[in-house]
Design an enzyme around this catalytic site. Structure first.
Site, mmCIF file in Angstrom:
data_model
loop_
_atom_site.group_PDB
_atom_site.id
_atom_site.type_symbol
_atom_site.label_atom_id
_atom_site.label_comp_id
_atom_site.label_asym_id
_atom_site.label_seq_id
_atom_site.Cartn_x
_atom_site.Cartn_y
_atom_site.Cartn_z
ATOM 1 N N SER A 1 0.870 -1.213 0.078
ATOM 2 C CA SER A 1 0.010 -0.047 -0.086
ATOM 3 C C SER A 1 0.808 1.150 -0.115
ATOM 4 C CB SER A 1 -1.051 -0.131 1.300
ATOM 5 O OG SER A 1 -1.432 1.272 1.277
ATOM 6 N N TYR B 1 -2.311 0.010 10.470
ATOM 7 C CA TYR B 1 -2.249 -0.409 9.170
ATOM 8 C C TYR B 1 -0.960 -0.115 8.619
ATOM 9 C CZ TYR B 1 -3.506 -0.958 4.074
ATOM 10 O OH TYR B 1 -3.690 -1.728 2.722
ATOM 11 N N LYS C 1 2.061 -2.515 7.232
ATOM 12 C CA LYS C 1 2.460 -2.513 5.922
ATOM 13 C C LYS C 1 4.107 -2.074 5.615
ATOM 14 C CE LYS C 1 -1.298 -4.119 3.602
ATOM 15 N NZ LYS C 1 -1.257 -4.918 2.812
ATOM 16 N N THR D 1 -12.727 -0.502 -4.786
ATOM 17 C CA THR D 1 -12.893 -1.733 -4.298
ATOM 18 C C THR D 1 -13.928 -1.671 -3.114
ATOM 19 O OG1 THR D 1 -11.099 -1.790 -2.582
ATOM 20 C CG2 THR D 1 -10.658 -2.788 -4.905
#
Length: 228
Positions: free
Chosen positions: A128, A141, A145, A177
């Site tokens: 990401s 998050y 990552k 998405t």
């Protein structure tokens, strides 16, 4: 005999797009937990079959891996995003994030390295932009990552020269998405797909890395939406 690719998180979004991008060149194992979604995608693609397993369940993973046999490409696309200020992020949130975004990746890769070494295969890590830059509310998050990128760098250094394994980290920007819809809901913002990448664009970027000539190793790919 066609090369074999296992794609986790293949039931939707980027994972399904990667499956479509590799369907003409590879036999596909579609990893995920949603049996109906995996079955529907497998039915729409040539040479594809579901590989249903919860990759955060290490015991279930160990039982499922021996069924794979030959493997040329391992694509890690499964992931989870939970946003929040650090002060509001309890240990369980960090554990859930790291369990799927890092620990499951490391364990599945470890179990499949003998098969990948046998084919001088490739590992693709769907990372990401948060794996390159951290922003407010994205602590857990982004940390997972950043750790995933470090995992990829370490794996590449260990495996490329001795076993010929290529390791590619892919860093997409925002992608249109279901996961992105959930992210925007968490952020409290409007969902504006015209500003986001199409999942198939990420799929084609992965295919470019996988189908690169034997002399080429695309170690890191950054894919951003074009400015409007």
């Amino acid at each position: 005999m066609s090369p074999v690719a296992l794609i986790t998180g293949a039931s939707r979004g980027i994972g399904a797009a990667i499956a479509r991008s590799l369907s003409d060149t590879h036999e596909l194992l579609l990893g995920g937990r949603d049996a109906d979604a995996l079955g529907a995608l497998a039915a729409s693609l040539p040479n594809a079959r579901p590989w249903q397993v919860d990759i955060t369940d290490h015991a279930a993973l160990a039982e499922a891996v021996p069924s794979i046999g030959r493997l040329d490409v391992l694509v890690h696309s499964a992931g989870v995003t939970e946003l929040g200020h650090v002060v509001d992020s309890p240990p369980d949130l960090w554990r859930r994030t790291f369990d799927l975004n890092l620990f499951a990746v490391a364990e599945l890769t470890r179990l499949l390295l003998p098969a990948l070494r046998a084919t001088s295969g490739q590992v693709v890590l769907i990372n990401s932009g948060a794996g390159l830059h951290a922003h407010p509310n994205w602590g857990a998050y982004a940390a997972s990552k950043h750790a995933l990128r470090a995992f990829g760098d370490s794996l590449r250094a260990e495996e490329e020269r001795e076993h010929g394994i290529r390791v590619t980290s892919v860093h997409p920007g925002r992608v249109d998405t279901d996961m992105q819809r959930d992210v925007r809901a968490q952020e409290g913002g409007e969902y504006e797909p015209r500003f986001y990448l199409e999942a198939d664009s990420v799929g084609r970027a992965v295919a470019a890395a996988v189908l690169a000539g034997p002399d080429a190793h695309l170690t890191e790919i950054v894919v951003r939406p074009r400015a409007h």
